[in-house]
Design an enzyme around this catalytic site. Structure first.
Site, PDB file in Angstrom:
ATOM      1  N   PRO A 198      -3.754  11.396   5.113  1.00 55.51           N
ATOM      2  CA  PRO A 198      -4.297  10.991   3.810  1.00 55.51           C
ATOM      3  C   PRO A 198      -5.819  10.913   3.848  1.00 55.51           C
ATOM      4  O   PRO A 198      -6.414  10.605   4.891  1.00 55.51           O
ATOM      5  CB  PRO A 198      -3.723   9.580   3.592  1.00 55.51           C
ATOM      6  CG  PRO A 198      -2.656   9.398   4.622  1.00 55.51           C
ATOM      7  CD  PRO A 198      -3.037  10.291   5.757  1.00 55.51           C
ATOM      8  N   ASN A 252       4.318   4.627   9.422  1.00 52.23           N
ATOM      9  CA  ASN A 252       3.220   4.434   8.473  1.00 52.23           C
ATOM     10  C   ASN A 252       2.318   3.255   8.817  1.00 52.23           C
ATOM     11  O   ASN A 252       1.145   3.258   8.453  1.00 52.23           O
ATOM     12  CB  ASN A 252       3.832   4.235   7.073  1.00 52.23           C
ATOM     13  CG  ASN A 252       2.822   3.697   6.082  1.00 52.23           C
ATOM     14  OD1 ASN A 252       1.952   4.415   5.610  1.00 52.23           O
ATOM     15  ND2 ASN A 252       2.921   2.399   5.767  1.00 52.23           N
ATOM     16  N   TYR A 287      -8.949   9.063   1.354  1.00 53.25           N
ATOM     17  CA  TYR A 287      -9.145   7.650   0.973  1.00 53.25           C
ATOM     18  C   TYR A 287      -8.232   7.283  -0.195  1.00 53.25           C
ATOM     19  O   TYR A 287      -8.289   7.882  -1.261  1.00 53.25           O
ATOM     20  CB  TYR A 287     -10.610   7.397   0.637  1.00 53.25           C
ATOM     21  CG  TYR A 287     -11.455   7.334   1.893  1.00 53.25           C
ATOM     22  CD1 TYR A 287     -11.747   6.107   2.478  1.00 53.25           C
ATOM     23  CD2 TYR A 287     -11.889   8.487   2.520  1.00 53.25           C
ATOM     24  CE1 TYR A 287     -12.480   6.044   3.652  1.00 53.25           C
ATOM     25  CE2 TYR A 287     -12.625   8.435   3.699  1.00 53.25           C
ATOM     26  CZ  TYR A 287     -12.921   7.212   4.257  1.00 53.25           C
ATOM     27  OH  TYR A 287     -13.641   7.136   5.428  1.00 53.25           O
ATOM     28  N   GLY A 344       0.792  -1.230   0.000  1.00 54.53           N
ATOM     29  CA  GLY A 344       0.000   0.000   0.000  1.00 54.53           C
ATOM     30  C   GLY A 344       0.823   1.277   0.000  1.00 54.53           C
ATOM     31  O   GLY A 344       1.785   1.433  -0.764  1.00 54.53           O
ATOM     32  N   TYR A 351     -10.046   3.961  15.631  1.00 50.04           N
ATOM     33  CA  TYR A 351      -9.109   4.458  14.604  1.00 50.04           C
ATOM     34  C   TYR A 351      -9.030   5.978  14.631  1.00 50.04           C
ATOM     35  O   TYR A 351      -7.945   6.559  14.565  1.00 50.04           O
ATOM     36  CB  TYR A 351      -9.589   3.954  13.242  1.00 50.04           C
ATOM     37  CG  TYR A 351      -8.690   4.260  12.068  1.00 50.04           C
ATOM     38  CD1 TYR A 351      -7.554   3.487  11.799  1.00 50.04           C
ATOM     39  CD2 TYR A 351      -8.997   5.296  11.189  1.00 50.04           C
ATOM     40  CE1 TYR A 351      -6.755   3.760  10.691  1.00 50.04           C
ATOM     41  CE2 TYR A 351      -8.215   5.566  10.079  1.00 50.04           C
ATOM     42  CZ  TYR A 351      -7.096   4.793   9.830  1.00 50.04           C
ATOM     43  OH  TYR A 351      -6.305   5.060   8.726  1.00 50.04           O
ATOM     44  N   ASP A 406     -12.906  -2.011  12.453  1.00 52.18           N
ATOM     45  CA  ASP A 406     -14.087  -1.149  12.574  1.00 52.18           C
ATOM     46  C   ASP A 406     -15.250  -1.796  13.331  1.00 52.18           C
ATOM     47  O   ASP A 406     -15.416  -3.020  13.328  1.00 52.18           O
ATOM     48  CB  ASP A 406     -14.578  -0.750  11.180  1.00 52.18           C
ATOM     49  CG  ASP A 406     -13.578   0.125  10.429  1.00 52.18           C
ATOM     50  OD1 ASP A 406     -12.564   0.526  11.033  1.00 52.18           O
ATOM     51  OD2 ASP A 406     -13.818   0.407   9.241  1.00 52.18           O
ATOM     52  N   GLY A 433      -0.328   0.748   9.983  1.00 49.41           N
ATOM     53  CA  GLY A 433      -1.616   0.996  10.613  1.00 49.41           C
ATOM     54  C   GLY A 433      -2.606  -0.091  10.253  1.00 49.41           C
ATOM     55  O   GLY A 433      -2.444  -0.804   9.258  1.00 49.41           O
ATOM     56  N   ILE A 434      -3.621  -0.219  11.088  1.00 47.12           N
ATOM     57  CA  ILE A 434      -4.684  -1.197  10.851  1.00 47.12           C
ATOM     58  C   ILE A 434      -6.035  -0.560  11.173  1.00 47.12           C
ATOM     59  O   ILE A 434      -6.098   0.449  11.878  1.00 47.12           O
ATOM     60  CB  ILE A 434      -4.528  -2.468  11.717  1.00 47.12           C
ATOM     61  CG1 ILE A 434      -4.515  -2.107  13.219  1.00 47.12           C
ATOM     62  CG2 ILE A 434      -3.281  -3.251  11.333  1.00 47.12           C
ATOM     63  CD1 ILE A 434      -4.673  -3.302  14.147  1.00 47.12           C
TER      64      ILE A 434
HETATM   65  P1  NAP Z   1      -2.217  -1.543   4.135  1.00 45.40           P
HETATM   66  O1  NAP Z   1      -2.259  -1.586   2.661  1.00 45.40           O
HETATM   67  O2  NAP Z   1      -3.204  -2.336   4.923  1.00 45.40           O
HETATM   68  O3  NAP Z   1      -0.721  -1.932   4.605  1.00 45.40           O
HETATM   69  C1  NAP Z   1      -0.423  -1.911   5.953  1.00 45.40           C
HETATM   70  C2  NAP Z   1       1.047  -2.171   6.177  1.00 45.40           C
HETATM   71  O4  NAP Z   1       1.300  -2.036   7.601  1.00 45.40           O
HETATM   72  C3  NAP Z   1       1.484  -3.560   5.794  1.00 45.40           C
HETATM   73  O5  NAP Z   1       2.839  -3.535   5.367  1.00 45.40           O
HETATM   74  C4  NAP Z   1       1.381  -4.320   7.129  1.00 45.40           C
HETATM   75  O6  NAP Z   1       2.208  -5.476   7.196  1.00 45.40           O
HETATM   76  C5  NAP Z   1       1.868  -3.247   8.085  1.00 45.40           C
HETATM   77  N1  NAP Z   1       1.444  -3.463   9.463  1.00 45.40           N
HETATM   78  C6  NAP Z   1       0.184  -3.587   9.951  1.00 45.40           C
HETATM   79  N2  NAP Z   1       0.215  -3.812  11.273  1.00 45.40           N
HETATM   80  C7  NAP Z   1       1.516  -3.835  11.639  1.00 45.40           C
HETATM   81  C8  NAP Z   1       2.206  -4.058  12.854  1.00 45.40           C
HETATM   82  N3  NAP Z   1       1.563  -4.288  14.004  1.00 45.40           N
HETATM   83  N4  NAP Z   1       3.565  -4.059  12.830  1.00 45.40           N
HETATM   84  C9  NAP Z   1       4.237  -3.832  11.696  1.00 45.40           C
HETATM   85  N5  NAP Z   1       3.656  -3.603  10.510  1.00 45.40           N
HETATM   86  C10 NAP Z   1       2.305  -3.619  10.477  1.00 45.40           C
HETATM   87  O7  NAP Z   1      -2.374  -0.041   4.677  1.00 45.40           O
HETATM   88  P2  NAP Z   1      -2.370   1.346   3.865  1.00 45.40           P
HETATM   89  O8  NAP Z   1      -3.727   1.585   3.334  1.00 45.40           O
HETATM   90  O9  NAP Z   1      -1.190   1.404   2.968  1.00 45.40           O
HETATM   91  O10 NAP Z   1      -2.173   2.366   5.085  1.00 45.40           O
HETATM   92  C11 NAP Z   1      -0.903   2.854   5.470  1.00 45.40           C
HETATM   93  C12 NAP Z   1      -1.104   3.924   6.529  1.00 45.40           C
HETATM   94  O11 NAP Z   1      -1.901   4.984   5.994  1.00 45.40           O
HETATM   95  C13 NAP Z   1      -1.839   3.428   7.772  1.00 45.40           C
HETATM   96  O12 NAP Z   1      -1.333   4.051   8.918  1.00 45.40           O
HETATM   97  C14 NAP Z   1      -3.272   3.869   7.522  1.00 45.40           C
HETATM   98  O13 NAP Z   1      -3.991   4.006   8.711  1.00 45.40           O
HETATM   99  C15 NAP Z   1      -3.017   5.201   6.837  1.00 45.40           C
HETATM  100  N6  NAP Z   1      -4.132   5.659   6.031  1.00 45.40           N
HETATM  101  C16 NAP Z   1      -4.597   4.923   4.983  1.00 45.40           C
HETATM  102  C17 NAP Z   1      -5.643   5.393   4.226  1.00 45.40           C
HETATM  103  C18 NAP Z   1      -6.174   4.636   3.054  1.00 45.40           C
HETATM  104  O14 NAP Z   1      -7.168   5.115   2.477  1.00 45.40           O
HETATM  105  N7  NAP Z   1      -5.590   3.548   2.628  1.00 45.40           N
HETATM  106  C19 NAP Z   1      -6.249   6.624   4.546  1.00 45.40           C
HETATM  107  C20 NAP Z   1      -5.758   7.348   5.622  1.00 45.40           C
HETATM  108  C21 NAP Z   1      -4.693   6.861   6.353  1.00 45.40           C
HETATM  109  P3  NAP Z   1       1.645  -6.926   6.663  1.00 45.40           P
HETATM  110  O15 NAP Z   1       1.669  -6.833   5.160  1.00 45.40           O
HETATM  111  O16 NAP Z   1       2.626  -7.890   7.201  1.00 45.40           O
HETATM  112  O17 NAP Z   1       0.273  -7.063   7.202  1.00 45.40           O
END
Ligand code: NAP
Length: 240
Positions: A177, A82, A179, A13, A147, A88, A84-85
């Site tokens: 960010p 970065n 969506y 991501g 969250y 919901d 995050g999980i």
């Molecule tokens: P994503 O595609 O779900 O990828 C999450 C990444 O974080 C993966 O590499 C995952 O590793 C890693 N991760 C999760 N839990 C972890 C933990 N406990 N320790 C170490 N690594 C961990 O997420 P994304 O959408 O790219 O989001 C990245 C960031 O942007 C997050 O903080 C999210 O909250 C924020 N964000 C996202 C959006 C959106 O629309 N996507 C919007 C606003 C903010 P694995 O692959 O091993 O699971």
């Protein structure tokens, strides 16, 4: 060799795009991930970026892994918090685990990982820290008390730490960010997503690269006057 940059959750991501862009810019990048070995190995093979598996929501795990990274790669000068999980659920149905896992992974991790690195950055008189918040930490979101609280906390964390570090050559900023089309958002049901896109003035979801470009700006040596700020990258969905 460029400055060493650690991107937590860097294998998928938004994190993946941040890693790739930093590497292309000449940084020596290290990516962390939690458990998806298959994706992490594929990412590492495709990019040549080393990956380290540890839970950023666990302080002893962070301490052990970061000591190893610094021994193997060198002192970390750029940190992108970065990982995050989401878990919901509306408040009246939310379990303690849903609450705690989200808070420790999204917000706790900022303390744990940064705590491991901050003294080295202070001693060397240089550091760049970018924390990934969220539009939902700014505006709130139905079904995301956990969250939204964690992400909102990141914005306070950023401003307080920026004040503490300003005299030490360390900048601390956040990106919020909107969506973005990653696995996290693909988990949202199609009909809900359509309603979300309808509220985004630019008329589309963000791309991971839209966020990575903001990180690149904030971590540059030349960005030393930018600290304590939150950069909203959301297609105009939330302005304030
Ligand atoms: P994503 O595609 O779900 O990828 C999450 C990444 O974080 C993966 O590499 C995952 O590793 C890693 N991760 C999760 N839990 C972890 C933990 N406990 N320790 C170490 N690594 C961990 O997420 P994304 O959408 O790219 O989001 C990245 C960031 O942007 C997050 O903080 C999210 O909250 C924020 N964000 C996202 C959006 C959106 O629309 N996507 C919007 C606003 C903010 P694995 O692959 O091993 O699971």
């Amino acid at each position: 060799m460029g400055r060493v940059a650690l991107v937590t959750g860097g294998t998928r991501g938004i994190g993946e795009a941040i890693c790739t862009m930093l590497k292309d810019e000449g940084y020596t990048v290290v990516a962390n991930y939690a458990g998806n070995d298959e994706k992490a190995q594929a990412f590492s093979a495709a990019t040549g970026i080393p990956v380290y598996k540890f839970d950023v929501g666990n302080l002893p795990a962070c301490e052990e892994a970061i000591a190893k990274i610094e021994e193997e790669v060198g002192p970390i000068e750029v940190l992108v918090n970065n990982a995050g999980i989401t878990r919901d659920g509306t408040m009246h149905k939310m379990s303690y685990e849903q609450w705690y896992d989200v808070v420790r992974t999204n917000l706790g991790s900022c303390f744990y990982v940064t705590r491991c690195l901050i003294n080295g950055m202070r001693d060397r008189g240089f550091g760049r820290i970018v924390n990934i918040g969220s539009i939902n930490g700014q505006a709130g979101q139905y079904g995301q008390v956990n969250y939204a609280a964690a992400k909102s906390g990141i914005h306070g964390f950023t401003k307080a730490l920026a004040q503490e570090c300003a005299g030490k050559g360390i900048t601390v900023n956040a990106i919020a960010p909107g969506y973005v089309a990653t696995d996290m958002v693909k988990a949202v049901p199609e009909h809900v997503l359509e309603k979300i896109v309808a509220k985004i003035p630019v008329g589309r979801l963000g791309e991971a690269e839209d966020i990575a470009r903001g990180v690149l700006f904030l971590v540059a040596d030349e960005a030393g006057f930018v600290t304590g700020s939150t950069l909203s990258i959301n297609g105009g969905q939330h302005m304030y």
